[in-house]
Write a protein that holds these residues in place. Structure first.
Motif, PDB file in Angstrom:
ATOM      1  N   SER A  26       0.835  -1.214   0.000  1.00 14.75           N
ATOM      2  CA  SER A  26       0.000   0.000   0.000  1.00 14.75           C
ATOM      3  C   SER A  26       0.867   1.261   0.000  1.00 14.75           C
ATOM      4  N   LEU A  27       2.050   1.186   0.578  1.00 17.56           N
ATOM      5  CA  LEU A  27       2.943   2.345   0.587  1.00 17.56           C
ATOM      6  C   LEU A  27       3.713   2.485  -0.726  1.00 17.56           C
ATOM      7  N   ALA A  28       4.238   1.378  -1.236  1.00 18.91           N
ATOM      8  CA  ALA A  28       5.132   1.435  -2.398  1.00 18.91           C
ATOM      9  C   ALA A  28       4.388   1.402  -3.726  1.00 18.91           C
ATOM     10  N   GLY A  29       3.224   0.822  -3.771  1.00 18.11           N
ATOM     11  CA  GLY A  29       2.506   0.676  -5.037  1.00 18.11           C
ATOM     12  C   GLY A  29       1.858   1.960  -5.494  1.00 18.11           C
ATOM     13  N   SER A  31      -1.048   4.424  -6.733  1.00 14.91           N
ATOM     14  CA  SER A  31      -2.467   4.491  -6.361  1.00 14.91           C
ATOM     15  C   SER A  31      -3.242   5.347  -7.349  1.00 14.91           C
ATOM     16  N   ARG A  32      -3.023   5.071  -8.619  1.00 14.81           N
ATOM     17  CA  ARG A  32      -3.752   5.778  -9.676  1.00 14.81           C
ATOM     18  C   ARG A  32      -4.900   4.886 -10.136  1.00 14.81           C
ATOM     19  N   PHE A  33      -6.100   5.248  -9.783  1.00 14.40           N
ATOM     20  CA  PHE A  33      -7.257   4.451 -10.161  1.00 14.40           C
ATOM     21  C   PHE A  33      -7.954   5.097 -11.348  1.00 14.40           C
ATOM     22  N   ASN A  34      -8.435   4.257 -12.246  1.00 19.68           N
ATOM     23  CA  ASN A  34      -9.277   4.734 -13.333  1.00 19.68           C
ATOM     24  C   ASN A  34     -10.429   3.751 -13.492  1.00 19.68           C
TER      25      ASN A  34
END
Length: 119
Positions: A26-29, A31-34
């Motif tokens: 959750s920290l490194a990935g 987090s761009r959602f479409n």
């Protein structure tokens, strides 16, 4: 109690690894959602809309599931029986014969309902 310590340590390590992996991802990935990432992926096929209460599954689905359950349970009981066959004696043979008869009844029902024919 000393016999269970390695199992408890391994379980604790597994839980710690799962929590640590979830936290780090959750920290490194990114987090761009479409819209495409949020939709369910169904092998490249556009998902069809379902009714509000959910769709009805055909009976064939349940027959196939029942077939897997029948043979899964049969394997689950036949394998240990085969391993300890010599120690069980005549009682083990009679018990397994009754079990095979019960499984055969379920198999015959599945056959009569058309669960073995692939359309």
């Amino acid at each position: 109690m000393n016999e269970y310590v390695p199992i408890l340590v391994l379980g604790g390590l597994a839980v710690a690894f799962a929590v640590f992996s979830s936290f780090v991802s959750s920290l490194a990935g990114p987090s761009r959602f479409n819209r495409a990432k949020v939709e369910a992926y169904e092998c490249g096929i556009q998902p069809t809309p379902q009714p509000a209460g959910g769709g009805r599954f055909p009976v064939k689905y349940y027959l196939t599931a029942m077939l897997f359950i029948i043979f899964g349970i049969e394997i689950l009981f036949l394998y240990p029986w085969a391993v300890y066959f010599d120690e069980l004696g005549l009682f083990g043979l009679a018990a397994m014969a009754l079990f095979v008869v019960n499984v055969s009844v379920a198999y015959a029902y599945e056959w009569r309902r058309g669960g073995l024919s692939w359309d």
